[in-house]
Design an enzyme around this catalytic site. Structure first.
Site, PDB file in Angstrom:
ATOM      1  CB  SER A   1      -0.878   0.053   1.255  1.00  0.00           C
ATOM      2  OG  SER A   1      -1.640  -1.088   1.378  1.00  0.00           O
TER       3      SER A   1
ATOM      4  CE  LYS B   1       1.718  -8.748  -2.348  1.00  0.00           C
ATOM      5  NZ  LYS B   1       2.432  -9.870  -2.089  1.00  0.00           N
TER       6      LYS B   1
ATOM      7  CB  SER C   1       8.981   2.417  12.704  1.00  0.00           C
ATOM      8  OG  SER C   1       8.707   1.731  13.896  1.00  0.00           O
TER       9      SER C   1
ATOM     10  CE  LYS D   1      -1.066  -2.403  15.778  1.00  0.00           C
ATOM     11  NZ  LYS D   1      -1.460  -1.135  15.155  1.00  0.00           N
TER      12      LYS D   1
END
Ligand SMILES: NC(=O)c1ccc[n+]([C@@H]2O[C@H](COP(=O)([O-])OP(=O)(O)OC[C@H]3O[C@@H](n4cnc5c(N)ncnc54)[C@H](OP(=O)(O)O)[C@@H]3O)[C@@H](O)[C@H]2O)c1
Length: 342
Positions: free
Chosen positions: A25, A52, A135, A138
């Site tokens: 994405s 992909k 990053s 989380k």
């Protein structure tokens, strides 16, 4: 053209950029933006799945500056080959589904941690100049394996700056929260249920909040930081929060909200700048920098001033930036509007 845009344009002129996870994405949006807006020489996609890549080739049929490289970030030798002639690396490849990481910890460790180390080594032995690794919130005070591996990755990239000697090579990290509508996230999940006629939506916890960023904002933040970085920073954007119940209301106002309980490895609220890191947190107008906790032998930067000259200041003691105490929440109406573009 704004000042920062002209800096990015100048910086990217005739550069070759490699994006690990370029078919994901973030990667697709980043690559489209770069090819449309900047006079780059070449953009290389580095990822594993040929299908992909094939689908992406069809999307970018007329783009002669785009190249595709099949490879795994776990494969150091392949990265050495791919990095030849590359100036800038954006590292977006990851295993990122929390439950998948809990069930397959070693797979997540191999991709997210060993992969990070491989990116650094391959950069050290080629002519790469800038690396930005993506990053996630989380990684701040992690409670799940995905977050823990991303925290290790962040630390590996920050420490990588100590290995560069007098090379013009720098590593920085960009940390942000949920990307509205990205693959495998809550928006496509709810949308799929709604399209299949669901009359109720599952909500893990009615108090749950999340940071919320669009792909465009994420891409722009990474681009801005390419010209803002000294090396060693974790950049955190100031972005809004949402309440998950508001998102469900925005997407299906008449659906019943069914509380199903928190999933393994989930938090009620996410953290971006942890309280325990307040001594390293510098606040700017639109973002924070977590400055490195180690001293580099070769970089003597004042992290309260960015390479663009933007000035920030250390936060107050015990400051924490989390999705609950965030002063900026999106309303249901704003979420309805935003979802039209996701
Ligand atoms: N989406 C979010 O909400 C969010 C929020 C915060 C941070 N992030 C971070 O942003 C980055 C990009 O996320 P995304 O949403 O774009 O993810 P994504 O859509 O799942 O894409 C992941 C990409 O990584 C590639 N990949 C996975 N394992 C690989 C490996 N071992 N070697 C090479 N390529 C590999 C995948 O392609 P193949 O499968 O073909 O290899 C794909 O191109 C990640 O680092 C993620 O942690 C995402």
């Amino acid at each position: 053209m704004s000042d920062i845009e002209s800096k990015i344009t100048e910086f990217l002129k005739d550069k070759t950029i490699l994006v690990t996870g370029g078919t994901g994405s973030f990667g697709k949006k980043f690559i489209r933006t770069v090819l449309e807006r900047y006079p780059v020489k070449k953009v290389i996609v580095y990822s594993r799945d040929e299908l992909k890549q094939f689908e992406m080739q069809q999307m970018f049929k007329n783009e002669s500056r785009l190249r595709f490289f099949i490879g795994d970030v776990r494969d150091k030798e392949r990265l050495y080959l791919a990095f030849r002639g590359v100036d800038i690396v954006i590292h977006a490849a990851a295993i990122k589904q929390v439950p998948a990481a809990e069930y397959n910890p070693m797979e997540c460790i191999k991709t997210n941690i060993n992969g990070a180390e491989n990116i650094i080594e391959a950069s050290l032995y080629t002519n790469v100049q800038r690396v930005i690794a993506l990053s996630t919130d989380k990684a701040a005070n992690p409670i799940n394996l995905y977050g823990a591996t991303k925290l290790c990755s962040d630390k590996i990239f920050v420490a990588g700056n100590n290995l560069v000697g007098d090379r013009n090579l720098r590593f920085s990290v960009v940390r942000y929260g949920n990307v509205a509508g990205s693959r495998g996230s809550v928006v496509p999940f709810f949308r799929n249920l709604i399209n299949n006629g669901a009359t109720e939506l599952p909500i893990t916890d009615e108090n749950m909040t999340r940071f919320w960023i669009t792909l465009e904002q994420g891409v722009q933040f990474v681009l801005n930081n390419l010209v803002r970085m000294h090396g060693g920073e974790v950049f955190v954007p100031k972005i809004p929060s949402i309440r998950i119940v508001d998102l469900a209301t925005a997407m299906a106002p008449n659906a019943k909200q069914n509380i199903i309980g928190i999933r393994p490895g989930e938090k009620i609220h996410e953290v971006m700048c942890p309280r325990d890191d307040f001594q390293h947190t510098i606040e700017f107008d639109n973002f924070f920098i977590l400055k490195p906790s180690i001293v580099f032998s070769n970089i003597d930067a004042d992290f309260t001033t960015t390479a663009l000259g933007e000035k920030g200041k250390l936060v107050e003691p015990n400051f924490e930036y989390n999705s609950f105490n965030n002063p900026h929440y999106l309303t249901v109406e704003e979420l309805v509007e935003l979802n039209k573009h996701v």
